[in-house]
Write a protein that holds these residues in place. Structure first.
Motif, mmCIF file in Angstrom:
data_model
loop_
_atom_site.group_PDB
_atom_site.id
_atom_site.type_symbol
_atom_site.label_atom_id
_atom_site.label_comp_id
_atom_site.label_asym_id
_atom_site.label_seq_id
_atom_site.Cartn_x
_atom_site.Cartn_y
_atom_site.Cartn_z
ATOM 1 N N CYS A 90 -4.847 5.828 -1.770
ATOM 2 C CA CYS A 90 -4.080 4.666 -1.364
ATOM 3 C C CYS A 90 -4.053 3.710 -2.548
ATOM 4 N N LEU B 27 0.822 -1.198 0.000
ATOM 5 C CA LEU B 27 0.000 0.000 0.000
ATOM 6 C C LEU B 27 0.859 1.252 0.000
ATOM 7 N N CYS C 147 -3.109 3.970 5.348
ATOM 8 C CA CYS C 147 -4.029 3.074 4.695
ATOM 9 C C CYS C 147 -3.744 1.658 5.198
ATOM 10 N N GLU D 291 0.347 5.480 0.160
ATOM 11 C CA GLU D 291 -0.557 6.617 0.312
ATOM 12 C C GLU D 291 0.020 7.871 -0.351
ATOM 13 N N TRP E 54 -8.757 3.576 6.674
ATOM 14 C CA TRP E 54 -7.805 4.634 6.992
ATOM 15 C C TRP E 54 -7.748 4.771 8.509
#
Length: 124
Positions: free
Chosen positions: A22, A4, A96, A6, A36
């Motif tokens: 994200c 992930l 995220c 962000e 989140w």
């Protein structure tokens, strides 16, 4: 495995808006509920918003309800957090997270995958 990343954080004034993104890698991204979380200096990481695998079910912390909106992108490999009417108390690093559950939960331990975070600073 899900990775992930962000983006979208920044410095804004009270009352402004920001949209966090994200981006997720992994072919099974659509099978993960997403959320989140945020962490302010000296405070514990807290749940902000979550969305189910389908995108049809969402949940929010009381402190952000009616101001923030979480959604999954049409390509399904991106999750957004639209933040309106920002307040100084929203200042934090926003992370995220992905969960193998179908529905998003507020339980931080249900999320094995995390991004590095993006800083949001709201000045008064």
């Amino acid at each position: 495995q899900v990775q992930l990343v962000e983006s979208g954080g920044g410095l804004v004034q009270a009352g402004d808006s920001l949209r966090l993104s994200c981006a997720a890698s992994g072919r099974t991204f659509s099978t993960y509920a997403m959320a989140w979380f945020r962490q302010a200096p000296g405070k514990e990481r807290e749940f902000v918003a979550g969305v189910s695998t389908s995108g049809g079910s969402t949940r929010y912390a009381e402190s952000v309800k009616d101001r923030f909106t979480i959604s999954r992108g049409s390509a399904k490999n991106t999750v957004y957090l639209q933040m309106n009417s920002l307040k100084p108390e929203d200042t934090a690093v926003y992370h995220c997270a992905a969960s193998r559950n179908t529905l998003a939960t507020t339980n931080i331990n249900a999320y094995p995958y995390w991004g590095q975070g993006t800083q949001v600073t709201v000045s008064s």
